[in-house]
Design an enzyme around this catalytic site. Structure first.
Site, short mmCIF file in Angstrom:
data_model
loop_
_atom_site.label_atom_id
_atom_site.label_comp_id
_atom_site.label_asym_id
_atom_site.label_seq_id
_atom_site.Cartn_x
_atom_site.Cartn_y
_atom_site.Cartn_z
N HIS A 157 -90.39 -3.30 -135.40
CA HIS A 157 -90.50 -1.86 -135.10
C HIS A 157 -89.22 -1.08 -135.38
CE1 HIS A 157 -94.45 -2.34 -133.25
NE2 HIS A 157 -93.97 -3.45 -132.73
N LYS A 176 -95.73 -2.13 -140.79
CA LYS A 176 -95.55 -1.02 -139.84
C LYS A 176 -94.92 0.17 -140.58
CE LYS A 176 -96.28 -4.01 -136.05
NZ LYS A 176 -95.85 -5.26 -135.43
N SER A 204 -92.24 -4.09 -128.39
CA SER A 204 -93.41 -3.45 -128.98
C SER A 204 -94.26 -2.68 -127.99
CB SER A 204 -94.26 -4.49 -129.72
OG SER A 204 -94.58 -5.56 -128.87
C1 LIG Z 1 -96.47 -6.55 -135.21
C2 LIG Z 1 -95.46 -7.51 -134.77
C3 LIG Z 1 -95.39 -8.81 -135.31
C4 LIG Z 1 -96.45 -9.35 -136.22
O1 LIG Z 1 -96.40 -8.80 -137.49
P1 LIG Z 1 -97.72 -8.82 -138.39
O2 LIG Z 1 -97.21 -8.63 -139.77
O3 LIG Z 1 -98.57 -7.71 -137.91
O4 LIG Z 1 -98.34 -10.17 -138.21
C5 LIG Z 1 -94.34 -9.60 -134.94
N1 LIG Z 1 -93.40 -9.17 -134.05
C6 LIG Z 1 -93.46 -7.95 -133.49
C7 LIG Z 1 -92.41 -7.55 -132.52
C8 LIG Z 1 -94.50 -7.09 -133.82
O5 LIG Z 1 -94.58 -5.89 -133.24
#
Ligand SMILES: *Cc1c(COP(=O)(O)O)cnc(C)c1O
Length: 393
Positions: A210, A242, A182
């Site tokens: 992602h 996302k 990330s």
């Molecule tokens: C954003 C993210 C999460 C968390 O997801 P949310 O739905 O925002 O709680 C978990 N793992 C990764 C790699 C992320 O980038």
């Protein structure tokens, strides 16, 4: 009395962070129109959002949500197991399973909660969870909740992972990795890790927050791109907040996995189901992410344009083929100054500093989207080039 005071201790830790120049600041966004945002009253071009496909404000998602709100109201009113599970949730789970080529899928309220729930359902005291050093915080935290031992390996280093597994041959083991990292945007060596896990009898869990919607045929994600199915990577976690532009998360896998999680994933059992209208919007988001290749192509064209433009201007980037395009800076103060210069020029590009990244690895994190126009990318590149030039004086 010698009992330490937790609040005073936290206040002191915050003061230390401020002295180190690492204080995080909450910014209030007053308006959003695609990649145009207004932050603390100032209009900026947004390069921080994870809305990679530009779906968060899509008319079809708004319409599905509005329609579902008139049918269901707003809240689910209960946990999934206690009447909160509506046919909107069931339909979304089926759609997610079909999209990712898995038998079944299970919704969670957030990705953070999904990671906590899965790891703690499967591992306990005496077990090990082998993780890439750059994994997301929620995977790290999950091991604390599970009570298992966290064993880390150097970033993307499958040999390191092998050594960690082999040094503890008799322990139940899960290997958990981000598919797309990330803060770096690079990819885990999924095929190699899958072979390793099969050989060592470890359970592979992949967090594709992602990659879903962005990578693979029909946007089905990193595992689809690597050609890895249920047998090769038994646990797929991905988020809806996302590229899918909504909120929430899911785990996909075999019926045995999902049935077990319904029983034992406490962050699924002991929490209110996501609002049904959100599930309705997410279902439309999946349909678009799956079929709208033009939209995905716009994102990938923007990624290519950004990388080519950076190379032309001599701006160094990390090796990333994804929407996450960090500009490595190193020094914390330098990263903050560059982010401020970009802000002054009308761009929202966050400086990412420790503890989100390792010491001396501060960076500007540029997130690209299908919602950006060609011109937006060119203007950002010019501003980045100018900010770096100003630094050299
Ligand atoms: C954003 C993210 C999460 C968390 O997801 P949310 O739905 O925002 O709680 C978990 N793992 C990764 C790699 C992320 O980038």
């Amino acid at each position: 009395m010698t009992r330490p005071a937790p609040l005073a201790r936290m206040v002191a830790a915050q003061a230390q962070r401020a002295r180190d120049g690492l204080l995080r600041r909450l910014r209030t966004v007053g308006a959003v129109d695609g990649s145009r945002i207004v932050v603390d009253g100032r209009p900026l071009l947004d390069f921080a959002s994870n809305d990679y496909l530009g779906l968060a404000q899509h008319p079809a998602l708004r319409e599905a949500m509005t329609r579902a709100v008139s049918k269901w109201g707003v809240g689910a009113g209960a946990a999934h197991l206690l009447g909160g599970h509506r046919d909107e949730h069931a339909a979304l789970e089926e759609k997610l399973a079909r999209w990712t080529g898995r038998e079944r899928a299970l919704l969670f309220s957030t990705g953070y909660m999904a990671n906590l729930g899965v790891v703690a359902a499967l591992l306990g005291e005496g077990d090990i969870c082998v993780q890439d050093k750059l994994n997301h915080a929620s995977l790290i935290d999950a091991t604390r909740l599970a009570g298992c031992e966290l064993v880390r390996y150097p970033h993307a280093d499958a040999d390191g992972a092998t050594r960690q597994l082999r040094s503890r041959p008799n322990r139940a083991a899960m290997l958990a990795t981000d598919a797309v990292f990330s803060m770096d945007g690079d990819l885990a060596p999924l095929a190699v890790l899958s072979r390793l896990c099969k050989k060592e009898g470890a359970l592979l869990m992949v967090d594709d927050a992602h990659g879903i919607g962005v990578l693979g045929a029909d946007g089905a994600g990193s595992l689809a791109q690597a050609g890895l199915g249920d047998d090769d990577a038994p646990i797929l976690m991905a988020t809806l907040g996302k590229a899918l532009g909504t909120f929430g998360a899911f785990v996909a896998g075999t019926a045995a996995l999902i049935d077990g999680l319904v029983q034992f994933a406490r962050s699924h059992v002991y929490t209110t189901a996501m609002p049904p209208a959100l599930a309705a919007a997410a279902r439309v988001a999946v349909a678009i992410a799956r079929t709208d290749d033009e939209r995905r192509k716009r994102l990938h064209d923007n990624i290519a344009r950004f990388r080519a433009g950076a190379a032309q201007r001599g701006i160094g980037l990390l090796p990333s083929v994804t929407a996450i395009q960090p500009v490595p800076v190193g020094d914390n103060a330098r990263a903050s100054t560059l982010a401020q210069r970009l802000h002054d020029a009308g761009f929202f590009v966050p400086a990412i500093r420790p503890p989100s990244v390792p010491a001396n690895a501060a960076r500007l994190r540029v997130s690209l989207s299908a919602a950006h126009g060609e011109d937006d990318i060119e203007r950002l590149l010019d501003a980045l080039g100018a900010a770096l030039a100003a630094e050299r004086g």
